[in-house]
Design an enzyme around this catalytic site. Sequence first.
Site, PDB file in Angstrom:
ATOM      1  N   GLY A  48       0.796  -1.229   0.000  1.00  0.00           N
ATOM      2  CA  GLY A  48       0.000   0.000   0.000  1.00  0.00           C
ATOM      3  C   GLY A  48       0.827   1.278   0.000  1.00  0.00           C
ATOM      4  NE  ARG A  69      -0.003  -6.617  10.580  1.00  0.00           N
ATOM      5  CZ  ARG A  69      -1.245  -6.495  10.967  1.00  0.00           C
ATOM      6  NH1 ARG A  69      -1.544  -6.533  12.247  1.00  0.00           N
ATOM      7  NH2 ARG A  69      -2.203  -6.305  10.078  1.00  0.00           N
ATOM      8  CG  ASN A 121       1.930   3.718   5.914  1.00  0.00           C
ATOM      9  OD1 ASN A 121       1.108   4.361   5.238  1.00  0.00           O
ATOM     10  ND2 ASN A 121       2.019   2.390   5.844  1.00  0.00           N
ATOM     11  CE1 TYR A 233      -8.214   4.411   9.180  1.00  0.00           C
ATOM     12  CE2 TYR A 233      -9.536   6.197   8.282  1.00  0.00           C
ATOM     13  CZ  TYR A 233      -8.363   5.461   8.297  1.00  0.00           C
ATOM     14  OH  TYR A 233      -7.347   5.776   7.420  1.00  0.00           O
ATOM     15  CE  LYS A 271      -8.005   2.900  -8.906  1.00  0.00           C
ATOM     16  NZ  LYS A 271      -9.426   2.686  -8.765  1.00  0.00           N
TER      17      LYS A 271
END
Length: 314
Positions: A48, A69, A121, A233, A271
């Site tokens: 992403g 991770r 991020n 969120y 996207k």
Amino acid sequence: MSGKKERNKERREKRLQEISLLRTIPYSDHQRWWSKETIAVVTGANRGIGFEIAKQLAGHGLTVILTSRDTSVGNEAAKVIQEMGFNLDVHRLDILDSESISAFIDWIKHKYGGVDILVSNAGVNYNLGYDNSVEFARRVIETNYYGTKNMIKAMIPVMRPSAVGARIVNVSSRLGRLNGRRNRIQDANLREKLTNLETLSEELIDRTVSFFLQQVEDETWQSGGWPQTFTDYSVSKLAVNAYTRLLAKELSDRPQGEKIYVNCYCPGWVKTAMTGWQGNIPPEVAADTGVWLALLSDQAITGKFFAERREINF
Ligand code: NDP
């Protein structure tokens, strides 16, 4: 489409074209304060927007530490950028796990001596389209706000002193705007306290997100006056934005040569997996403002919120 929507779409497309053009303009020698000795860490960089930020920073000639991770996924992503001939290293990092953060900090201190740029991020969102479920609210708040904050706190002591200052860039969202026209906290008094730097505190931000999580547990959150879109969120990013401003104020006391500048930005609707690839801009364009903020040569900019290389209100 209504006239207003049409105009907004046109404006956004025009700005995206401008950004595409700006991205083709190389940095001049006097703007390039960095070199391959400059170390930039990007969290959640295996895919992403984070992956694109890592790739673009590496493309500008810095040494980038791509963190992920999942070790094998991180290694695969790193390989793609390394094969382009850029300086890029990779390490495991789960921002939800304090041991993973400590292990990462020990590693980077030992291997590189310190860090010049942190791009926070890594983030999660479990809502898509018109959904507004708070099923994973705790995880969203823990990752996006506490994980980001814990990572920043662990990183500050290893950020290297320099004449140009170290930089922290938080990837946030317009959904977390405190004073947006739509999707904001309804309680004007709380908004004012979170807006005013005299009353803003870490305790107030923590208390706000805890209160939200308490209401989620009690199933009273729907009448709690919280943002209406992707509520969990939005609350998490509101907290990130508020923490960015607070941290910038706290860090502004540091002496010249030890400055750390901290800003946040909204990448747009992108996207990526997070939007089910529904967004309207590609990750390479979404990464742009983050990269631009990380490389700014104008040191006076701190505690601000940006979108498409322009400052916007919190
Ligand atoms: P993706 O889901 O594609 O990527 C998210 C990244 O964060 C992944 O690498 C993911 O790792 C990582 N991540 C999640 N939890 C953790 C954790 N605990 N520790 C370390 N890494 C973790 O999303 P995007 O690229 O779209 O999102 C990147 C950032 O941009 C996020 O902060 C998001 O909130 C923000 N943003 C995105 C928008 C969009 O439209 N896409 C809009 C506004 C903001 P893994 O692959 O292991 O899951």
